[in-house]
Design a protein around this motif. Structure first.
Motif, mmCIF file in Angstrom:
data_model
loop_
_atom_site.group_PDB
_atom_site.id
_atom_site.type_symbol
_atom_site.label_atom_id
_atom_site.label_comp_id
_atom_site.label_asym_id
_atom_site.label_seq_id
_atom_site.Cartn_x
_atom_site.Cartn_y
_atom_site.Cartn_z
ATOM 1 N N SER A 69 0.960 -1.236 0.174
ATOM 2 C CA SER A 69 -0.156 -0.120 0.241
ATOM 3 C C SER A 69 0.839 1.189 -0.630
ATOM 4 C CB SER A 69 -0.719 0.056 1.114
ATOM 5 O OG SER A 69 -1.461 0.693 1.700
ATOM 6 N N LYS A 70 0.684 2.745 -0.811
ATOM 7 C CA LYS A 70 1.812 3.584 -1.455
ATOM 8 C C LYS A 70 0.745 4.844 -0.171
ATOM 9 C CE LYS A 70 3.121 1.870 -5.431
ATOM 10 N NZ LYS A 70 2.306 1.268 -5.713
ATOM 11 N N LYS A 71 -0.301 4.612 -0.250
ATOM 12 C CA LYS A 71 -1.032 5.583 0.892
ATOM 13 C C LYS A 71 -1.324 5.012 2.262
ATOM 14 C CE LYS A 71 -3.448 6.545 -3.520
ATOM 15 N NZ LYS A 71 -5.129 6.480 -4.042
ATOM 16 N N ASP A 78 -10.543 1.249 3.310
ATOM 17 C CA ASP A 78 -9.715 1.863 2.349
ATOM 18 C C ASP A 78 -7.849 1.108 2.136
ATOM 19 O OD1 ASP A 78 -11.447 3.849 2.529
ATOM 20 O OD2 ASP A 78 -10.830 4.703 4.617
ATOM 21 N N ARG A 79 -7.720 1.055 2.922
ATOM 22 C CA ARG A 79 -6.178 0.026 2.352
ATOM 23 C C ARG A 79 -6.373 -0.426 0.828
ATOM 24 N NH1 ARG A 79 -1.444 0.501 4.402
ATOM 25 N NH2 ARG A 79 -2.905 1.786 6.711
ATOM 26 N N ILE A 80 -7.616 -1.995 1.625
ATOM 27 C CA ILE A 80 -7.879 -3.404 0.455
ATOM 28 C C ILE A 80 -8.013 -2.541 -0.564
ATOM 29 C CG2 ILE A 80 -7.267 -4.608 2.283
ATOM 30 C CD1 ILE A 80 -10.664 -5.163 1.736
ATOM 31 N N ALA A 81 -9.359 -1.483 -0.956
ATOM 32 C CA ALA A 81 -9.782 -0.742 -1.731
ATOM 33 C C ALA A 81 -8.607 -0.485 -2.792
ATOM 34 C CB ALA A 81 -10.553 0.855 -1.617
ATOM 35 N N GLU A 82 -7.560 -0.246 -2.113
ATOM 36 C CA GLU A 82 -6.285 0.384 -3.127
ATOM 37 C C GLU A 82 -5.728 -1.134 -4.202
ATOM 38 O OE1 GLU A 82 -1.658 2.391 -2.267
ATOM 39 O OE2 GLU A 82 -2.597 2.156 -0.287
ATOM 40 N N ALA A 83 -6.192 -2.144 -3.547
ATOM 41 C CA ALA A 83 -5.454 -3.048 -3.818
ATOM 42 C C ALA A 83 -6.034 -3.732 -4.978
ATOM 43 C CB ALA A 83 -4.659 -4.355 -3.321
ATOM 44 N N LEU A 84 -7.955 -3.045 -5.895
ATOM 45 C CA LEU A 84 -8.476 -3.800 -6.359
ATOM 46 C C LEU A 84 -7.411 -3.697 -8.067
ATOM 47 C CD1 LEU A 84 -11.797 -2.817 -5.104
ATOM 48 C CD2 LEU A 84 -11.242 -4.600 -5.239
ATOM 49 N N ASP A 85 -7.237 -3.032 -7.786
ATOM 50 C CA ASP A 85 -6.730 -3.675 -9.526
ATOM 51 C C ASP A 85 -6.208 -4.607 -9.605
ATOM 52 O OD1 ASP A 85 -7.619 -0.948 -10.429
ATOM 53 O OD2 ASP A 85 -6.068 -0.255 -10.125
ATOM 54 N N ASP A 88 -8.677 -10.326 -8.966
ATOM 55 C CA ASP A 88 -9.535 -10.760 -10.107
ATOM 56 C C ASP A 88 -10.829 -11.300 -9.564
ATOM 57 O OD1 ASP A 88 -10.763 -11.187 -12.484
ATOM 58 O OD2 ASP A 88 -9.316 -12.588 -13.020
ATOM 59 N N ALA A 89 -11.610 -10.653 -8.417
ATOM 60 C CA ALA A 89 -12.369 -11.101 -8.256
ATOM 61 C C ALA A 89 -13.767 -9.767 -8.039
ATOM 62 C CB ALA A 89 -12.296 -11.899 -6.619
ATOM 63 N N GLU A 90 -14.919 -10.980 -8.093
ATOM 64 C CA GLU A 90 -15.830 -10.058 -7.844
ATOM 65 C C GLU A 90 -16.129 -9.415 -6.829
ATOM 66 O OE1 GLU A 90 -20.606 -9.751 -8.975
ATOM 67 O OE2 GLU A 90 -19.707 -11.279 -9.524
ATOM 68 N N LEU A 91 -16.240 -10.811 -5.719
ATOM 69 C CA LEU A 91 -16.397 -10.262 -4.324
ATOM 70 C C LEU A 91 -15.309 -10.984 -3.068
ATOM 71 C CD1 LEU A 91 -18.964 -10.394 -2.121
ATOM 72 C CD2 LEU A 91 -18.191 -13.498 -2.351
ATOM 73 N N ILE A 92 -15.636 -9.269 -2.597
ATOM 74 C CA ILE A 92 -13.711 -8.640 -1.888
ATOM 75 C C ILE A 92 -14.537 -8.603 -0.491
ATOM 76 C CG2 ILE A 92 -12.035 -7.376 -1.059
ATOM 77 C CD1 ILE A 92 -12.332 -7.703 -4.091
ATOM 78 N N VAL A 93 -13.660 -9.758 0.690
ATOM 79 C CA VAL A 93 -13.430 -10.139 1.898
ATOM 80 C C VAL A 93 -12.898 -9.296 2.825
ATOM 81 C CG1 VAL A 93 -14.286 -11.728 3.944
ATOM 82 C CG2 VAL A 93 -15.453 -12.401 1.603
ATOM 83 N N ASN A 94 -12.574 -8.768 3.959
ATOM 84 C CA ASN A 94 -11.619 -7.947 4.791
ATOM 85 C C ASN A 94 -11.627 -8.447 5.380
ATOM 86 O OD1 ASN A 94 -10.389 -5.801 6.222
ATOM 87 N ND2 ASN A 94 -11.530 -4.943 5.580
ATOM 88 N N SER A 184 -15.266 -0.288 -3.924
ATOM 89 C CA SER A 184 -14.842 0.666 -5.012
ATOM 90 C C SER A 184 -15.411 2.308 -4.495
ATOM 91 C CB SER A 184 -14.998 0.984 -6.213
ATOM 92 O OG SER A 184 -14.125 -0.742 -6.724
ATOM 93 N N GLN A 185 -16.581 2.426 -4.467
ATOM 94 C CA GLN A 185 -17.479 3.247 -4.064
ATOM 95 C C GLN A 185 -17.157 3.451 -2.274
ATOM 96 O OE1 GLN A 185 -21.678 3.352 -5.008
ATOM 97 N NE2 GLN A 185 -21.579 1.479 -6.840
ATOM 98 N N PHE A 186 -16.832 2.626 -1.346
ATOM 99 C CA PHE A 186 -16.860 3.279 -0.529
ATOM 100 C C PHE A 186 -15.633 4.065 -0.357
ATOM 101 C CE2 PHE A 186 -14.607 3.276 3.897
ATOM 102 C CZ PHE A 186 -15.189 2.566 4.418
ATOM 103 N N THR A 187 -14.317 3.585 -0.663
ATOM 104 C CA THR A 187 -12.927 4.651 -0.293
ATOM 105 C C THR A 187 -13.516 6.192 -1.187
ATOM 106 O OG1 THR A 187 -12.425 4.115 -2.916
ATOM 107 C CG2 THR A 187 -12.239 2.776 -0.835
ATOM 108 N N SER A 188 -14.470 6.618 -1.960
ATOM 109 C CA SER A 188 -14.903 7.982 -2.474
ATOM 110 C C SER A 188 -16.241 8.772 -1.543
ATOM 111 C CB SER A 188 -15.671 7.733 -4.146
ATOM 112 O OG SER A 188 -16.381 6.960 -4.246
ATOM 113 N N TRP A 189 -16.418 7.938 -0.551
ATOM 114 C CA TRP A 189 -16.843 9.069 0.205
ATOM 115 C C TRP A 189 -16.629 9.216 1.437
ATOM 116 C CZ3 TRP A 189 -20.944 4.155 0.247
ATOM 117 C CH2 TRP A 189 -21.407 3.390 -1.088
#
Length: 240
Positions: A69-71, A78-85, A88-94, A184-189
């Protein structure tokens, strides 16, 4: 539906410095969490998302996937959202990095609720006594009739005005499952008022109108926040 577990792993910690790299039966806490999550067999991918080279090296030592994580981030989501790129999965579990003993049944049940297309996000809870509910470190949740969260609080909810006997409270377990687009939307709010007051990131979603489906579990995870917690985890590991 392809699923991935992402484990946010921040090096800094207040009550137990560098807690994720502390020894737990010959492996570090974060190595135990990674291997335990992988060992459930629930996920197609498991990643550790970290801000520190020591944690990254420890995961590489056990053959794990690491995203650096760079940020700076205020929450694990917020941290895991940075790794989404990279994922390759539709369902993300934190999965929480300081919970080294993951439960396969709980995680499987969490993933299965997404067979309902209306579910955008889900999390776990278990029942606790009224006495335990007084602890502000135990986050409580109340549900609607469908099992979606109405509210989360550090205060005991519901308030037992008439002192009803044997009232059971629901304790939130901080494992979150998201459809990819919601994360992805969560981190923009922006943080809402309730999140800032209670310091609970899940309230940001409720304030934005996102339903959180709650899944009951009998598993009570060991979360390592203090030296006492670490010793408890060591004794638990020895008992296995």
């Amino acid at each position: 539906m392809k699923s991935a577990a992402l484990i946010p792993a921040r090096f800094a910690s207040t009550r137990l410095p560098a807690k994720l790299v502390q020894d737990l039966g010959g492996k570090s806490v974060i190595q135990r969490t990674y291997l335990s999550t992988l060992g459930t067999g629930v996920f197609d991918e498991v990643w550790v998302v970290t801000d520190h080279e020591e944690i990254a090296n420890q995961i590489r030592q056990v053959g794990g996937n690491v995203f650096f994580s760079k940020k700076n981030h205020e929450s694990g989501s917020d941290r895991i959202a940075e790794a989404l790129d990279q994922v390759d999965a539709e369902l993300i579990v934190n999965v929480q990095g300081d919970e080294p003993f993951q439960d396969a049944n709980s995680l499987k049940s969490l993933v299965e609720v997404f067979q309902d297309d209306s579910v955008q996000m889900a999390s776990l809870f278990h029942q606790i006594s009224e006495e335990e509910a007084q602890n502000p470190n135990a986050v409580k949740v109340v549900l609607d009739e469908k099992g979606d969260a109405l509210y989360f609080s550090r205060s005991p909810i519901p308030f037992n005005r008439d002192k009803l006997p044997n009232l059971v409270y629901k304790k939130h377990i901080g494992v979150y499952a998201y459809r990819r687009e919601i994360l992805s939307q969560f981190t923009s709010w922006q943080k809402g008022e309730l999140e800032q007051i209670e310091m609970l990131e899940q309230l940001r979603l409720l304030e934005e109108g996102i339903k959180i489906r709650m899944v009951r579990t009998m598993h009570q995870p060991i979360a390592i926040d203090t030296a006492e917690d670490l010793e408890k985890a060591r004794k638990f590991l020895e008992s296995l």
